[in-house]
Write an enzyme that holds these catalytic residues in place. Structure first.
Site, mmCIF file in Angstrom:
data_model
loop_
_atom_site.group_PDB
_atom_site.id
_atom_site.type_symbol
_atom_site.label_atom_id
_atom_site.label_comp_id
_atom_site.label_asym_id
_atom_site.label_seq_id
_atom_site.Cartn_x
_atom_site.Cartn_y
_atom_site.Cartn_z
ATOM 1 N N PRO A 149 30.388 72.746 71.402
ATOM 2 C CA PRO A 149 30.811 74.080 71.960
ATOM 3 C C PRO A 149 29.628 74.630 72.786
ATOM 4 C CG PRO A 149 31.759 73.027 69.898
ATOM 5 C CD PRO A 149 30.856 71.825 70.186
ATOM 6 N N GLU B 117 32.581 64.178 82.615
ATOM 7 C CA GLU B 117 31.575 63.365 83.123
ATOM 8 C C GLU B 117 30.208 64.076 84.262
ATOM 9 O OE1 GLU B 117 32.422 59.036 82.799
ATOM 10 O OE2 GLU B 117 34.097 59.230 81.876
ATOM 11 N N GLU C 79 28.221 70.688 90.089
ATOM 12 C CA GLU C 79 26.792 70.905 90.598
ATOM 13 C C GLU C 79 25.961 69.856 89.744
ATOM 14 O OE1 GLU C 79 29.153 72.337 89.288
ATOM 15 O OE2 GLU C 79 30.202 74.286 90.880
#
Lengths: 254, 405
Positions: B150, B385, B389
């Site tokens: 998270p 994956e 950017e």
């Protein structure tokens, strides 16, 4: 008892392709169109491979008659589990006129040469819908035939065949050697597994010419014209049954 | 180095290069047959149910099992371990064709092959390979890859999940987020910090079976797309695993993750290609059939330009994907090319699916046509994956290295 099965596989235009008639009405467009193995031939290969997996036969040989590209069809059969292939080279005009009579002569000659026990073919090809090759092959060899097979059981030197006929299902018992033709419900063909696709590369495809088998390819049939089916006409609604009968009589249908 | 020695090396590279180049122009026969088999499977078994799988969020268990039987769930794994023993070019072809039928099924295949089996195949002991790979080749069991948390996705070095050694066990604590296949998986590769002081060099990789005491799953995420594949948190609370469940050396976790993702990017590039191709198929078919202004809309230049742009985007991304695969198969460095492939293919997928809806007009917006599902499925390919950017950072890093004097 050779325990050898010959399976015929035909390269046809893929069932999902929309067929277009050539502008000169001599045939259908085949250039650049997707081709695959005739669906009934897939079922035939699957049945042969199943028999081998049950150890009821020893070798499955896939045969295709046609131009260079027929080898792709044989490779697909090898990837499904056939042991080796025979490509009977037929091209040019001979290929245009190749029909059940010629193919059955070739299959009969190969059956004798390869000492085949069983020949399994698709019941018909989806391009010409002839439904003749299996029957003619059996006649030329004077072998019994189990056509429209929806179930095949080997029983010693006999074969029990359940046939799909108009009235329902007919069960017959025939001696080997024999010719079988596969109907839709005989089995569900497997997808080639990747390891088998790799192995197929190493399996042999022999090249044979029809002349080597002593087969004359001349056809006594001439295609005069190929055209699209007629466009469906609009129907009409009628109010009463009397009107309906009247209209049917008028158009000469009754 | 003598000039002759250098020349021979250059010649060897050129000859090898020309063999690879011809594979880009025409695939070898086995690969063509494989591609056709996967395409037939996708057309007959996946495409007809893809809309239903998406609508009802159903995991395609039967189809994954069939793909397992075909060898598609463990393509690179040697035959002795139960795999298909094929190369990465074959893998990228297979994932593209599968994804063309159903993008969700494509990601399940890709995650199992590249992210779960991949690192174990490369870094596992022989014993670990038998235990953790062989049962996962037949399609009845799939694995997952738990790196993101998270608190960190792109910032993978900041793993806050911890692993402490207690006697003969590792004790894991922490939460992993966005884990694909989680609800359907029977094992996971997990990354946890074993030595916080060493920062990203203090992360190690572990193997945990699922279900397992101390491992629980968060709620299934309700996603925009790829809805037939499950995505959820994996929560580790005092999860105890044997010492030999560590994958690779202690502290090698970050390296393992990065190398695994290099290969995973080829898989996701292939998935994106499948989605893009399905969009083009849908749009081109519609362009033939839909008439407006007295003719099929395919006659209009506005539509033609869109179709051309879509096709170029797909073909360029496909060639990049094949090149990355060929380099990997030749055991050459392929980091830059894999990142380029994933970047190009995911952007092609979002572009093509966007344009497909545009070409279909109102029909593209409703669920009667698959265009809207491709649009929703495509979006994630630019994120997971490695975001677009991050891919750009990876590519730039490689380029700057090349130009270093």
């Amino acid at each position: 008892m050779s325990g050898r099965v010959l399976v015929g596989v035909k390269r046809v235009i893929d069932y999902a392709v929309k067929i277009r008639v050539k502008p000169d009405n001599t045939g259908v467009v085949t250039d650049g169109v997707k081709h695959s193995m005739n669906p009934f031939c897939e079922i035939a290969v699957e049945e042969a491979v199943k028999l081998k997996e049950k150890k009821l036969v020893k070798e499955v040989v896939a045969v295709s008659c046609g131009p260079q590209q027929s080898q792709e069809t044989i490779r697909t059969a090898l990837a499904m589990g056939a042991d080796r292939g025979i490509h009977v080279e037929v091209s040019g005009n001979d290929y245009e006129t190749l029909g059940p009579l010629q193919v059955s002569k070739i299959m009969a000659a190969l059956a004798k040469k390869e000492d085949a026990q069983i020949i399994i073919l698709g019941k018909q090809a989806i391009d010409d819908d002839c439904n003749q090759t299996g029957q003619m092959t059996a006649a030329l060899l004077d072998w019994p035939q189990g056509t429209f097979a929806s179930e095949v059981t080997l029983d010693g030197d006999k074969i029990k065949v359940v046939r799909e006929i108009d009235g329902g299902l007919e069960t017959i018992k025939i001696n080997t050697p024999a010719v079988l033709t596969a109907d839709l419900r005989l089995n569900t063909p497997r997808y080639a597994t990747l390891p088998n696709i790799m192995k197929a590369k190493k399996k042999k495809i022999a090249n044979v010419k029809p002349a080597d088998l002593g087969v004359n390819l001349t056809s006594k049939l001439e295609v005069l014209r190929v055209e699209d089916p007629p466009q469906r006409q609009a129907g009409m609604k009628v109010e009463t049954v009397e009107d309906l009968v009247g209209k049917l009589k008028e158009s000469g249908k009754v | 180095m003598s000039a002759l020695f250098k020349a021979r090396k250059v010649l060897a590279v050129c000859l090898h290069g020309s063999r690879s180049l011809s594979q880009l122009a025409e695939l070898p026969e086995t690969h063509q047959l494989l591609r056709q088999t996967c395409r037939d499977f996708a057309d007959r078994e996946l495409a007809p149910i893809a809309a239903m799988l998406d609508k009802e969020h159903v995991y395609p268990a039967k189809q994954i099992k069939e793909l397992g039987t075909m060898g598609v769930m463990a393509m690179e794994v040697p035959e002795e371990l139960g795999g298909a023993g094929m190369d990465y070019l074959a893998y990228s072809l297979a994932v593209e064709e599968i994804s063309r039928g159903c993008a969700s099924t494509g990601v399940v295949v890709s995650v199992n092959n590249s992210l779960y089996i991949g690192p174990i195949l490369k870094f596992g002991t022989e014993e670990q390979k038998k235990q953790w790979i062989s049962p996962f080749t037949a399609g009845d069991k799939v694995g997952c890859f738990a790196l993101s948390e998270p608190g960190n996705g792109s910032d993978a070095g900041a793993a806050s999940t911890t692993a402490h050694q207690e006697g003969e066990e590792w004790l894991l604590n922490g939460t992993k987020a966005w884990i694909t296949n989680s609800w359907d998986a029977s094992a996971t590769v997990v990354f946890a910090t074993t030595d916080k002081k060493l920062k990203h060099k203090g992360i190690s990789a572990f193997l945990i079976p699922m279900p397992y005491p101390g491992l629980s799953l968060g709620k299934k995420e309700d996603k925009l797309g790829i809805r037939a594949s499950s995505t959820a948190n994996i929560i580790l609370e005092d999860c105890r695993i044997p010492l030999n469940n560590m994958l690779g050396p202690r502290g090698a976790g970050f390296k393992i993750a990065m190398q695994t993702l290099d290969s995973g990017r080829i898989g996701i590039a292939a998935q994106a290609l499948g989605i893009a191709q399905a969009s083009l198929d849908c749009a081109a078919d519609y362009a033939h059939k839909r008439t407006a202004f007295g003719a099929p809309i395919g006659k209009l230049q506005a539509i033609q330009f869109k179709l051309a742009d879509m096709a170029v985007a797909i073909e360029s991304a496909r060639l990049l994907t094949w090149k990355a695969s060929l380099l990997r198969d030749a055991k050459k460095v392929f980091t830059k090319e894999a990142a380029m492939a994933k970047l190009a293919a995911s952007e092609a997928a979002t572009f093509c699916s966007h344009q497909a809806i545009q070409i279909l007009g109102g029909m593209g917006y409703v669920t009667d046509m698959p265009a809207e599902r491709h649009y929703r499925d495509a979006r994630i390919t630019e994120i997971y994956e490695g975001t677009s950017e991050i891919q750009r950072l990876v590519i730039a890093g490689q380029i700057l290295k090349e130009y270093q004097s």
